[in-house]
Write an enzyme that holds these catalytic residues in place. Structure first.
Site, PDB file in Angstrom:
ATOM      1  N   ALA A 298      88.687  25.880 -65.240  1.00 16.17           N
ATOM      2  CA  ALA A 298      88.943  25.760 -66.691  1.00 16.17           C
ATOM      3  C   ALA A 298      89.648  24.445 -67.006  1.00 16.17           C
ATOM      4  CB  ALA A 298      89.791  26.939 -67.166  1.00 16.17           C
ATOM      5  N   GLY A 299      89.403  23.442 -66.141  1.00 14.57           N
ATOM      6  CA  GLY A 299      90.018  22.128 -66.347  1.00 14.57           C
ATOM      7  C   GLY A 299      89.293  21.361 -67.441  1.00 14.57           C
ATOM      8  N   ASN A 300      89.341  20.047 -67.331  1.00 14.15           N
ATOM      9  CA  ASN A 300      88.795  19.205 -68.401  1.00 14.15           C
ATOM     10  C   ASN A 300      87.313  19.466 -68.658  1.00 14.15           C
ATOM     11  OD1 ASN A 300      91.184  17.924 -69.001  1.00 14.15           O
ATOM     12  ND2 ASN A 300      90.884  16.308 -67.486  1.00 14.15           N
ATOM     13  N   VAL A 301      86.511  19.426 -67.604  1.00 17.21           N
ATOM     14  CA  VAL A 301      85.066  19.568 -67.803  1.00 17.21           C
ATOM     15  C   VAL A 301      84.702  21.014 -68.158  1.00 17.21           C
ATOM     16  CG1 VAL A 301      82.785  19.331 -66.731  1.00 17.21           C
ATOM     17  CG2 VAL A 301      84.562  17.655 -66.236  1.00 17.21           C
TER      18      VAL A 301
ATOM     19  N   HIS B 209      74.108  10.915 -57.587  1.00 21.55           N
ATOM     20  CA  HIS B 209      75.097  10.823 -58.669  1.00 21.55           C
ATOM     21  C   HIS B 209      76.308  10.049 -58.147  1.00 21.55           C
ATOM     22  CE1 HIS B 209      77.400  11.801 -62.166  1.00 21.55           C
ATOM     23  NE2 HIS B 209      78.292  12.481 -61.488  1.00 21.55           N
TER      24      HIS B 209
ATOM     25  N   ARG C 152      83.516   9.343 -55.503  1.00 23.32           N
ATOM     26  CA  ARG C 152      83.203  10.777 -55.563  1.00 23.32           C
ATOM     27  C   ARG C 152      83.152  11.370 -54.149  1.00 23.32           C
ATOM     28  NH1 ARG C 152      79.904   8.364 -59.691  1.00 23.32           N
ATOM     29  NH2 ARG C 152      80.225   9.299 -61.726  1.00 23.32           N
TER      30      ARG C 152
HETATM   31  N1  NAD Z   1      78.669  16.156 -61.994  1.00 24.26           N
HETATM   32  C1  NAD Z   1      79.217  15.404 -62.919  1.00 24.26           C
HETATM   33  O1  NAD Z   1      78.519  14.690 -63.646  1.00 24.26           O
HETATM   34  C2  NAD Z   1      80.717  15.419 -63.082  1.00 24.26           C
HETATM   35  C3  NAD Z   1      81.310  14.815 -64.208  1.00 24.26           C
HETATM   36  C4  NAD Z   1      82.704  14.899 -64.340  1.00 24.26           C
HETATM   37  C5  NAD Z   1      83.472  15.533 -63.368  1.00 24.26           C
HETATM   38  N2  NAD Z   1      82.839  16.066 -62.284  1.00 24.26           N
HETATM   39  C6  NAD Z   1      83.579  16.798 -61.259  1.00 24.26           C
HETATM   40  O2  NAD Z   1      83.885  18.091 -61.762  1.00 24.26           O
HETATM   41  C7  NAD Z   1      85.056  18.584 -61.111  1.00 24.26           C
HETATM   42  C8  NAD Z   1      86.064  19.023 -62.161  1.00 24.26           C
HETATM   43  O3  NAD Z   1      86.516  17.925 -62.912  1.00 24.26           O
HETATM   44  P1  NAD Z   1      87.662  18.134 -64.026  1.00 24.26           P
HETATM   45  O4  NAD Z   1      87.879  16.790 -64.633  1.00 24.26           O
HETATM   46  O5  NAD Z   1      87.325  19.286 -64.891  1.00 24.26           O
HETATM   47  O6  NAD Z   1      88.901  18.500 -63.100  1.00 24.26           O
HETATM   48  P2  NAD Z   1      90.216  19.361 -63.513  1.00 24.26           P
HETATM   49  O7  NAD Z   1      91.215  19.086 -62.460  1.00 24.26           O
HETATM   50  O8  NAD Z   1      90.571  19.098 -64.928  1.00 24.26           O
HETATM   51  O9  NAD Z   1      89.692  20.857 -63.398  1.00 24.26           O
HETATM   52  C9  NAD Z   1      89.385  21.452 -62.188  1.00 24.26           C
HETATM   53  C10 NAD Z   1      89.910  22.884 -62.271  1.00 24.26           C
HETATM   54  O10 NAD Z   1      89.440  23.578 -61.104  1.00 24.26           O
HETATM   55  C11 NAD Z   1      90.463  24.533 -60.821  1.00 24.26           C
HETATM   56  N3  NAD Z   1      90.294  25.031 -59.449  1.00 24.26           N
HETATM   57  C12 NAD Z   1      90.604  24.423 -58.288  1.00 24.26           C
HETATM   58  N4  NAD Z   1      90.343  25.241 -57.265  1.00 24.26           N
HETATM   59  C13 NAD Z   1      89.852  26.390 -57.784  1.00 24.26           C
HETATM   60  C14 NAD Z   1      89.403  27.614 -57.245  1.00 24.26           C
HETATM   61  N5  NAD Z   1      89.379  27.823 -55.930  1.00 24.26           N
HETATM   62  N6  NAD Z   1      88.971  28.578 -58.094  1.00 24.26           N
HETATM   63  C15 NAD Z   1      88.986  28.396 -59.428  1.00 24.26           C
HETATM   64  N7  NAD Z   1      89.421  27.258 -60.010  1.00 24.26           N
HETATM   65  C16 NAD Z   1      89.839  26.273 -59.199  1.00 24.26           C
HETATM   66  C17 NAD Z   1      91.760  23.772 -61.036  1.00 24.26           C
HETATM   67  O11 NAD Z   1      92.866  24.641 -61.181  1.00 24.26           O
HETATM   68  C18 NAD Z   1      91.424  22.979 -62.291  1.00 24.26           C
HETATM   69  O12 NAD Z   1      91.849  23.646 -63.469  1.00 24.26           O
HETATM   70  C19 NAD Z   1      85.541  17.436 -60.214  1.00 24.26           C
HETATM   71  O13 NAD Z   1      85.056  17.615 -58.905  1.00 24.26           O
HETATM   72  C20 NAD Z   1      84.908  16.214 -60.837  1.00 24.26           C
HETATM   73  O14 NAD Z   1      84.772  15.145 -59.934  1.00 24.26           O
HETATM   74  C21 NAD Z   1      81.499  16.027 -62.136  1.00 24.26           C
END
Ligand code: NAD
EC number: 1.1.1.37
Length: 308
Positions: free
Chosen positions: A8-11, A175, A88
């Site tokens: 439930a983080g940023n993305v 990616h 990444r």
């Molecule tokens: N594919 C894409 O195009 C793309 C684009 C942006 C970000 N990302 C990736 O997406 C991921 C998330 O990015 P973000 O900016 O939302 O990060 P974030 O840190 O804001 O959110 C990640 C969340 O995952 C939670 N988390 C960690 N371990 C967990 C678990 N075992 N069970 C449940 N929740 C858990 C954390 O508590 C956190 O709230 C990263 O790996 C980032 O690199 C991918």
């Protein structure tokens, strides 16, 4: 129509918000390992409903997967994001362990779900998800190309000074900053090839900006971006739920397509109710093929680090 978003983080939270605002699903469940975090994000989004006028129910769960039962689509964003200067690929060990634990938990309650992977390094995490679950490749789709293509179209619109919705374009390949391939030869403005509208130098600038699009934002924001990633995921989810069969470049397991096997990499895909409905094999010229093969090699190399 029920969607679970793990992380439930940023993305993840942005994706939930876009799904609710656009009424793509009737129910969204956010799950996070951090106590109270998903509940908080869900409540905040729900308090937009009266002003934004949506009736999607958004719920939050601190790692209790029973709330996610019978989801049609499960989005996996859990893991750590990039910090400035990080690639990444550096996220691999930590995020593979996270992907393993969340996918096993989610599958217990939604055995028929389609998974949309977001966690980076995306192509390797998509392969990891397939290995961990043993699911058919149709059911595990990596979202990377949808975002990279949105960035490509944005930079094209800036350079052409034309509205972004009049522009078409795709990014295929891995990616990663050095592995993605903006297909400028196929990009169009209202059906006109952009190669006829931009100089070679301008085309080069657009492709370069696209490739470092994520890193540029990571540097500016201090963490990786979320608005465009969240919207790109929501678009993939929508194509699955409504069986739109949109062509979206996604990271999927190749089994002979593009002459490759045994890796997940971004290629044009038809996305519908079964997940991956079809891989579209477009013609690549010699230069594009050379770039694609280099991308394949880079993704294979990253995959070697995978221990699941
Ligand atoms: N594919 C894409 O195009 C793309 C684009 C942006 C970000 N990302 C990736 O997406 C991921 C998330 O990015 P973000 O900016 O939302 O990060 P974030 O840190 O804001 O959110 C990640 C969340 O995952 C939670 N988390 C960690 N371990 C967990 C678990 N075992 N069970 C449940 N929740 C858990 C954390 O508590 C956190 O709230 C990263 O790996 C980032 O690199 C991918």
């Amino acid at each position: 129509m029920k969607v679970t978003i793990i992380g439930a983080g940023n993305v993840g939270a942005t994706c939930a918000e876009v799904i609710a605002n656009r009424r793509i699903a009737s129910e969204v469940v956010l799950v996070d390992i951090a106590e109270g975090y998903a509940e908080g994000k869900a409540m905040d989004i729900m308090q937009c409903a009266s002003n934004s006028k949506f009736d999607t129910i958004v719920k939050g769960s601190s790692n209790d997967y029973s709330l996610t039962a019978n989801s049609e689509v499960i989005v996996v964003t859990s893991g750590i994001p990039r910090k400035p200067g990080m690639t990444r690929e550096e996220l691999i060990g930590t995020n593979a362990a996270v992907v393993k634990s969340v996918m096993e938990s989610a599958l217990k309650y939604s055995p028929n779900a389609i998974f949309v992977m977001v966690t980076n390094p995306l192509d390797t995490m998509t392969l990891a998800a397939l290995k961990i679950t043993g699911l058919d490749r149709k059911r595990i789709i990596g979202m990377g190309g949808a975002l990279d293509s949105a960035r490509f179209k944005y930079f094209l619109s800036q350079k052409l000074n034309k509205p972004v919705y009049d522009i078409e374009g795709m990014v295929i390949g891995g990616h990663g900053d050095t592995t993605m391939i903006p297909l400028i030869r196929y990009a169009t403005y209202k059906g006109m090839p952009v190669t006829e509208l931009l100089s070679l130098e301008e085309q080069e600038e657009v492709c370069k900006s696209t490739m470092v699009g994520g890193a540029t934002l990571t540097k500016l924001l201090g963490t990786s971006a979320w608005y465009a990633p969240g919207a790109a995921v929501a678009n993939v989810v929508e194509s699955i739920l409504y069986d739109f069969k949109r062509m979206i470049p996604c990271s999927v397991l190749l089994d002979g397509e593009y002459g490759q096997k045994g890796l997940c990499i971004g290629v044009p895909c038809i996305i519908g109710k079964n997940g991956l409905e079809e891989i579209v094999e477009i013609n690549l010229n010699d230069k594009e093929t050379e770039k694609f093969l280099a991308s394949v090699e880079a993704v294979h190399n990253t995959n070697k680090e995978l221990t699941v």
